[in-house]
Design an enzyme around this catalytic site. Structure first.
Site, mmCIF file in Angstrom:
data_model
loop_
_atom_site.group_PDB
_atom_site.id
_atom_site.type_symbol
_atom_site.label_atom_id
_atom_site.label_comp_id
_atom_site.label_asym_id
_atom_site.label_seq_id
_atom_site.Cartn_x
_atom_site.Cartn_y
_atom_site.Cartn_z
ATOM 1 N N LYS A 1 67.294 13.542 41.542
ATOM 2 C CA LYS A 1 67.575 12.231 41.813
ATOM 3 C C LYS A 1 68.637 11.815 40.584
ATOM 4 O O LYS A 1 68.600 12.159 39.655
ATOM 5 C CB LYS A 1 66.356 11.133 41.737
ATOM 6 N N SER B 1 63.503 3.306 46.263
ATOM 7 C CA SER B 1 64.966 3.632 45.663
ATOM 8 C C SER B 1 65.260 4.972 45.835
ATOM 9 O O SER B 1 66.521 5.265 45.763
ATOM 10 C CB SER B 1 65.309 3.173 44.279
ATOM 11 N N SER C 1 59.200 3.147 44.536
ATOM 12 C CA SER C 1 60.280 3.799 45.059
ATOM 13 C C SER C 1 60.118 5.337 45.260
ATOM 14 O O SER C 1 60.849 6.026 45.576
ATOM 15 C CB SER C 1 61.318 3.955 43.695
#
Lengths: 95, 484
Positions: B76, B151, B175
């Site tokens: 990420k 997210s 998330s």
């Protein structure tokens, strides 16, 4: 909770974010909505409840003040828009 | 090869069925073919990835292989990785090449896993649909008209479309679990403090926690084995003996007490999602688990409390983006104040600005007690609900999200609707507990996630409970069409 444009601009300034009149009125509606959601908290009785800052209530750990990192001064300075030798340059603040 | 589990990839590398360079090239080719259609990655650097793979091959030849040595992992874009552009989904960091590694990245480097690229995400992890990214929204591989959740939507879409075998992700209010739910994956948010936050760009420091996003619980266990562990560079990292999460992952679960919170099955839950979660509960009954009714009476307060605490911490954390030392700086300015205000006006997106302003407001003079202190007190009430519940059950089960993946644009203009996406996930962040989402069914060919919440440091148990479900069902093996 209702915000007028001046109040929104004051919050934006505290947050160091420029905002114009049009944006201020658009933002105020959204912020009022979010604060409306937050207001649900006022109905809850929290007398005598200790505030919880950390999930596991741990203490602040300490470690030796020793250099453990490689020297990344150049790499770090290279990330800035403007530097002079080992200094970050900003607009003059002291005349 | 794209459907192999991490164990199968590890065994294949060990048996020299394929090299890490071949494996990495295979996934880079898939990225080239499919990433444009789903926009799951922000940065891809083939040369860097292949150089890492080549090093991994030497290590494997020397017989010093770890479980994930040579396996390409998508990271990420919230994790700083030395020499890689690290943006956190924001224009503010579009020019930021990290000068150091986050602890999570360092741990993957130490075992010579391959960094396959940096995945797209909501700006500064603020969002539940990946529509706030400066780099454009990610599309859900199950239906590219829909959002992947957020997210960690880039990580979710990348793994769901089999562009990466596994990915890292982070979870501040849901998330990891909500995008895992919307993309048909298994994702785990560990206990707060289990995985180091050093070098993980901060959003709300008392809630942020990193975890894995994979096809199965077994894969998550292998990833968590790498990611977890004490780190003196993170003052909130917990000092405890490191576990092997693959041990006991197949243990029988007969006699397990599963608590069903009635508050997770009330207004707001899509009735079709509810049906699928009920089927999941029945599957666990068949496997010998005992179902008990529990209550989390303050769960409805988790969203209001979160939208005080998270923006308050964010407004403080994001004050570092001032255009001075790194990141975006506006082009024209009169003085220092003007430079700050224009830099932040131009560098941040709308949702980030909204949250910074909410945080600034609730922390401003005269409001601290009414908002922040009040929220911290209710946070304790929410946490105590869980302590009481765990006296009656071993694990809590419910939906991960109120619905399946929704169309892009559907909730973008209405923050309050978007915030409801996290109604079943936020309370575990506030309490610091571990939570896992795994696929439990489909509605109109869109995945539904089922959530398991455990007591502190019960990750091994959660992974065991999820793995036993996956040994007896096939939901986690389904993949979206069009990515073969």
């Amino acid at each position: 909770m209702k915000f007028n444009n001046d109040e929104i601009k004051k919050i934006a300034h505290l947050a160091r974010i420029n905002i114009n009149e049009l944006e201020a009125s658009q933002v105020s509606e959204k912020l009022e909505g979010i604060l409306g959601l937050i207001e649900q908290m006022t109905k809850v009785n929290t007398d005598g409840i200790e505030p919880m800052a950390h999930a596991l209530d741990i203490n602040q750990p300490l470690r030796q003040d020793k250099v453990t990192e490689a020297d990344i001064r150049k790499k770090s300075l290279d990330l800035s828009e403007e530097t002079d030798q080992s200094l970050f340059i900003v607009p003059r603040v002291i005349e | 090869m794209e459907k192999l589990s991490l164990r199968e990839l590890s065994e294949g590398l060990k048996a020299r069925k394929f090299s890490s360079v071949e494996l990495t090239q295979f996934f880079l080719d898939r990225l080239e073919k499919y990433n444009l259609s789903i926009n799951a990655f922000i940065s891809i650097d083939k040369d860097k990835s292949l150089a890492m793979a080549s090093r991994s091959d030497s290590i494997i030849k020397e017989g010093k292989q770890d479980y994930l040595t040579g396996v390409p992992i998508a990271q990420k874009d919230i994790f700083c990785a030395e020499g890689w552009k690290t943006t956190c989904g924001s224009k503010m960091l579009d020019n930021f090449i990290s000068p150091y590694d986050a602890t999570v990245i360092r741990k993957f480097n130490e075992i010579s896993a391959v960094n396959l690229g940096k995945t797209n995400m909501d700006e500064f992890a603020m969002g539940s649909s990946n529509e706030t990214s400066y780099y454009g929204n990610v599309k859900n591989p199950w239906n590219i008209k829909n959002v992947p959740g957020g997210s960690s939507g880039g990580s979710a879409a990348a793994v769901a479309a089999m562009l990466a075998p596994a990915a890292t992700a982070t979870d501040t209010g849901g998330s990891i679990r909500q995008p895992a739910s919307l993309c048909g994956l298994t994702g785990l948010k560990p206990t707060y403090g289990l995985v180091s936050r050093y070098g993980m760009i901060a959003f709300a420091s008392s809630l942020d926690q990193a975890g894995p996003m994979c096809h199965s619980a077994e894969d998550c266990a292998a990833m968590l084995n790498v990611m977890s562990g004490h780190d003196s560079k993170d003052s909130t990292s917990i000092e405890r003996e490191k576990e092997n999460y693959l041990n006991g992952i197949k243990d029988p679960i007969k006699g397990l007490k599963i608590g069903i919170p009635k508050e997770f099955f009330s207004e707001g839950l899509d009735p079709d999602v509810e049906k699928i979660i009920e089927q999941g509960i029945n599957e666990y009954k068949k496997l010998g688990a005992e179902i008990v009714d529990i209550s989390l009476p303050n769960n409805h307060l988790s969203i209001p409390v979160y939208y005080v605490i998270a923006p308050a911490e964010a407004s403080s954390n994001l004050s570092r983006y001032d255009g001075v030392r790194y990141g975006y700086r506006t082009k024209e300015y009169d003085d220092l104040m003007d430079m700050y205000c224009k830099t932040r006006e131009e560098g941040f997106g709308d949702e980030v600005k909204r949250r910074i302003m909410i945080g600034t407001y609730v922390l401003s003079a005269g409001y601290y007690d009414a908002y922040y202190l009040k929220a911290q007190k209710i946070r304790r009430l929410i946490s105590e609900d869980f302590s009481k519940a765990f006296k009656k059950c071993d694990v809590i089960l419910g939906p991960s999200a109120p619905s399946v993946a929704f169309p892009i644009g559907d909730k973008k203009e209405d923050p309050l609707k978007m915030y409801m996406q996290d109604v079943y996930t936020i309370s575990t962040n506030l309490a610091g507990l571990p939570g896992l989402s795994m696929p439990a069914g489909l509605i109109n060919n869109l995945p539904v996630g089922m959530q398991l919440i455990g007591n502190y440091f019960s990750e091994a148990k959660l992974l065991n409970i999820a793995n036993v479900f996956q040994m007896n069902t096939d939901w986690h093996r389904l993949s979206p069409k069009g990515f073969e």
